[in-house]
Scaffold this motif. Structure first.
Motif, PDB file in Angstrom:
ATOM      1  N   ASP A 510       0.897  -0.962  -0.239  1.00  0.00           N
ATOM      2  CA  ASP A 510      -0.096  -0.297  -0.035  1.00  0.00           C
ATOM      3  C   ASP A 510       0.825   1.583  -0.032  1.00  0.00           C
ATOM      4  O   ASP A 510       1.948   1.607   1.481  1.00  0.00           O
ATOM      5  N   PRO A 511       0.796   2.483  -1.195  1.00  0.00           N
ATOM      6  CA  PRO A 511       1.743   3.180  -1.139  1.00  0.00           C
ATOM      7  C   PRO A 511       1.475   3.845   0.372  1.00  0.00           C
ATOM      8  O   PRO A 511       2.654   4.467   1.041  1.00  0.00           O
ATOM      9  N   ALA A 512       0.263   3.760   0.653  1.00  0.00           N
ATOM     10  CA  ALA A 512       0.441   4.323   2.823  1.00  0.00           C
ATOM     11  C   ALA A 512       1.358   4.281   3.623  1.00  0.00           C
ATOM     12  O   ALA A 512       1.403   4.666   4.509  1.00  0.00           O
ATOM     13  N   ARG A 513       1.730   3.191   3.203  1.00  0.00           N
ATOM     14  CA  ARG A 513       2.440   2.717   4.011  1.00  0.00           C
ATOM     15  C   ARG A 513       4.403   2.968   3.397  1.00  0.00           C
ATOM     16  O   ARG A 513       5.022   2.550   4.419  1.00  0.00           O
ATOM     17  N   LEU A 514       4.490   3.158   3.034  1.00  0.00           N
ATOM     18  CA  LEU A 514       5.948   3.687   2.445  1.00  0.00           C
ATOM     19  C   LEU A 514       6.304   5.563   2.648  1.00  0.00           C
ATOM     20  O   LEU A 514       6.031   6.243   1.907  1.00  0.00           O
ATOM     21  N   GLY A 541      -0.562   8.635  -2.252  1.00  0.00           N
ATOM     22  CA  GLY A 541      -0.391   8.337  -0.753  1.00  0.00           C
ATOM     23  C   GLY A 541       0.897   8.326  -0.050  1.00  0.00           C
ATOM     24  O   GLY A 541       0.856   7.399   0.216  1.00  0.00           O
ATOM     25  N   VAL A 542       1.782   8.009  -0.960  1.00  0.00           N
ATOM     26  CA  VAL A 542       3.273   7.788  -0.069  1.00  0.00           C
ATOM     27  C   VAL A 542       3.900   8.839   0.530  1.00  0.00           C
ATOM     28  O   VAL A 542       3.164  10.358  -0.219  1.00  0.00           O
ATOM     29  N   ARG A 543       3.891   8.986   1.836  1.00  0.00           N
ATOM     30  CA  ARG A 543       3.738   9.336   2.596  1.00  0.00           C
ATOM     31  C   ARG A 543       5.861  10.567   2.479  1.00  0.00           C
ATOM     32  O   ARG A 543       6.950   9.605   2.016  1.00  0.00           O
ATOM     33  N   PHE A 544       6.294  11.698   2.574  1.00  0.00           N
ATOM     34  CA  PHE A 544       7.120  12.242   2.490  1.00  0.00           C
ATOM     35  C   PHE A 544       7.644  12.640   3.895  1.00  0.00           C
ATOM     36  O   PHE A 544       7.115  13.150   4.990  1.00  0.00           O
TER      37      PHE A 544
END
Length: 658
Positions: A510-514, A541-544
């Motif tokens: 899941d992109p939100a977990r990266l 949804g990727v976080r930085f």
């Protein structure tokens, strides 16, 4: 008088034009005088011819005065030839006027003598063939000399006049029709030869003047080609020329030093303040380098924010003193429009013949020394030593072996947990690369990561880390995130966002977990490309996370402009010699800001319980460091998560060493 000018007035006008136009530069005049001394062989031929004709005339006419004239002519001719061979207009010892005067004396003496001998054959009524021989010889000499000496019309026409005057006077005195006709012919010959001489002179003078102008323009263009337009210093071409000239002129035992100066992080000045301000800073640095450098030094702007000073030195100690002065002079604050700018510089120094035998090797050594000065922390001076060459060889080995390691699966990914300081539970793992070399053993990341960044291998390596770590993270519980560090080169590479998306898709993560961790320097170097990269992945949804906060520019503008979900406070604020009241206040301020913005604040480098308690009290809600766990292989990371799910909470209150 009629409105038409007389022939005499035309001649006078031509002489005035010649005199005014003859007021040329010394260089052009010198060149014209050189034409008088060129081809002394023609003078010798003319002299031999004149002497031979006079000797024949004296023998045929049996006139004693002609023998005397022949002797005088011989002396003058010999003196002229000797002067032409002995003097050179190319030598700087004799002035232009003195060369011209010496030539005038010989030329006028010879011309008058040959003309007088011809007139004596008429005066003493020698045989017709003798008169024809000498008059023809004299007039031919006068005509020929006008062409030869047209570079100095005064001399050429003066010789013609001195040749013709005695013959004209005797012809007029004889009064016969034939001699009067000769007189008239000579009268017509003189203006004709004047016109020809002045035309030749004009062409010659204009050609020389044009050549001089072209030479000056060529010199100017050469200077411009070797000069930096911003600072006025020598550019790279000018430096190369000066180095060659210096090395050709100095003695073999002379020691030369090359100081290679690089302004640290100068790109920030251009990006933040604009190129006009950057150019003014470069100009100020150039001025300071001129002031501090020795008189015989060549100061150049090698390119961008790099400068080179090349000069003779007495000893290594003298070079160290000069390097210290150069560094100190550059490090002084620069004021631009009332603003104070801090300029920092790294300096690499190499000596000839100690470090290199020629210019190329000397520059390579200085460049290596500069590289070590920058790698060693910047804002310092490094002298070249042979160990730097060994380091370079080692780096080249690492580069080659790193490419091979990617193919042979010698690289591994370890995972260091990031802990929730309230619950003591694992919230995420940071993926860290490890290299276990089959012969050299484990290589530290700080040994091969800089090499990978320099060579561009970091792009391939970074994509491999993301793909491998994503596959591992897909096996973890869904509430555990994966943090991956990204290099600026990896982000700027074409298709960078696509590589991340492919890694997520292939792993089924899941992109939100990266979480992608980036440093502040990334935004200064390439704000636009970084913005597009973050925007594209954030939409998935990727976080930085902003990594190493506090070590760079710590600009709140980045936090406001980009959707960061996490800030990682650098370990230097948690452990080290500078930890104290100020660092604690900075952590509290960052934590309060993060709490207001809904961001997680991670304290890095936690090694003791006291540090954990301090950062928690300051407001950090997450922590990472050896106190909790070192980076561990994927199977141990999975084991930690399994133990935590079983209720053991292994990292809540004790240190795990892996």
């Amino acid at each position: 008088m009629s409105g038409k000018a007389s022939p005499l007035s035309k001649i006078r006008a031509a002489m005035r034009v010649q005199e005014s136009s003859d007021t040329l530069s010394e260089r052009v005049r010198r060149t014209l005088v050189k034409t008088l001394y060129t081809q002394p062989g023609s003078l010798a031929i003319g002299a031999i011819n004149g002497i031979a004709c006079t000797a024949v005339a004296a023998w045929v006419a049996d006139l004693k005065i002609l023998y005397i004239g022949c002797a005088i002519l011989t002396v003058i001719a010999i003196a002229r030839v000797v002067a032409a061979l002995g003097l050179s207009a190319d030598e700087n010892g004799a002035s232009t006027r003195s060369l011209e005067l010496i030539y005038e004396i010989g030329a006028f003496s010879y011309a008058f003598t040959i003309g007088l001998i011809a007139s004596l054959t008429i005066w003493f009524e020698a045989s017709a063939e003798v008169e024809v021989l000498m008059v023809a010889n004299a007039l031919c000499y006068g005509v020929g000399i006008c062409a030869r000496n047209a570079g100095r019309p005064t001399i050429a026409l003066g010789q013609l006049a001195l040749v013709c005057a005695p013959i004209m006077a005797v012809s007029l005195h004889a009064g016969t029709i034939a001699f009067l006709a000769l007189f008239i012919n000579i009268c017509l010959l003189i203006p004709a030869m004047m016109s020809i001489t002045f035309n030749v002179f004009k062409v010659l003078r204009d050609s020389i003047a044009a050549a001089e102008t072209s030479a000056k323009l060529a010199d100017k263009m050469q200077v411009l080609a070797r000069t930096d337009v911003v600072t006025g210093l020598a550019n790279r071409a000018g430096l190369n020329h000066a180095m060659v000239e210096t090395m050709m002129t100095v003695n073999e035992d002379t020691r030369l030093a090359l100081f290679w100066v690089d302004l640290d992080r100068f790109k920030e000045v251009n990006d933040l303040l604009g190129h006009p301000i950057g150019d003014r800073v470069l100009t100020e640095v150039a001025s300071r380098l001129r002031e501090v450098s020795p008189d015989l030094a060549t100061v150049s702007r090698f390119g961008g924010d790099e400068f080179i000073v090349f000069c003779p030195v007495d000893s290594r100690l003298d070079a160290e003193r000069l390097a210290s002065e150069i560094h100190a002079e550059i490090m002084r604050p620069v004021r631009v429009d009332g603003d104070r700018l801090e300029v920092r510089a790294s300096v690499g120094v190499a000596l000839l013949p100690d470090d290199g035998a020629d210019a190329d090797s000397l520059m390579q050594c200085a460049d290596l020394a500069l590289y070590h000065a920058k790698v060693g922390g910047r804002s310092q001076t490094q002298f070249f030593d042979q160990s730097m060459t060994r380091d370079l060889v080692r780096r080249r080995e690492i580069e080659d072996e790193l490419r091979t390691a990617l193919q042979r699966d010698e690289l591994s990914i370890f995972y260091q947990p990031i802990i929730d300081l309230e619950t003591g539970k694992i919230r995420a793992f940071e993926a860290l690369i490890r290299w276990f070399h089959p012969e050299k053993g484990e290589l530290r990341p700080d040994e091969f990561i800089p090499v990978a960044e320099e060579t561009g291998v970091i792009v391939t390596l970074g994509n491999w880390i993301t793909a491998q770590a994503a596959r591992t993270a897909a096996q973890w519980p869904e509430d555990i995130s994966l943090a991956v560090n990204l290099s600026p080169l990896q982000i700027r590479a074409p298709g960078a966002a696509l590589a991340i998306r492919n890694a997520l898709r292939e792993a089924g993560l899941d992109p939100a977990r990266l979480e992608l961790e980036v440093t502040e320097s990334l935004f200064v170097e390439d704000n636009h490309a970084t913005g597009n990269f973050i925007q594209e992945l954030s939409s998935l949804g990727v976080r930085f996370a902003l990594d190493d906060f506090g070590t760079g520019y710590s600009s709140l503008g980045y936090i406001n402009s980009f959707p960061f979900k996490k800030i990682k406070v650098d370990r230097s604020f948690v452990s080290g010699p500078n930890v104290g009241q100020k660092s604690d206040a900075i952590i509290r301020a960052v934590a309060e800001m993060g709490s207001t913005l809904g961001m997680d604040i991670v304290a890095e480098g936690l090694e003791t319980i006291e540090q954990v308690q301090a950062v928690r009290a300051a407001g950090c809600n997450m922590g990472q460091g050896f106190y909790f766990s070192r980076a561990v292989p994927d199977y141990l990371a999975a084991m930690l998560l399994e133990q935590e799910r079983e209720g053991e909470a292994p990292l809540a209150g004790k240190r795990i060493t892996g």
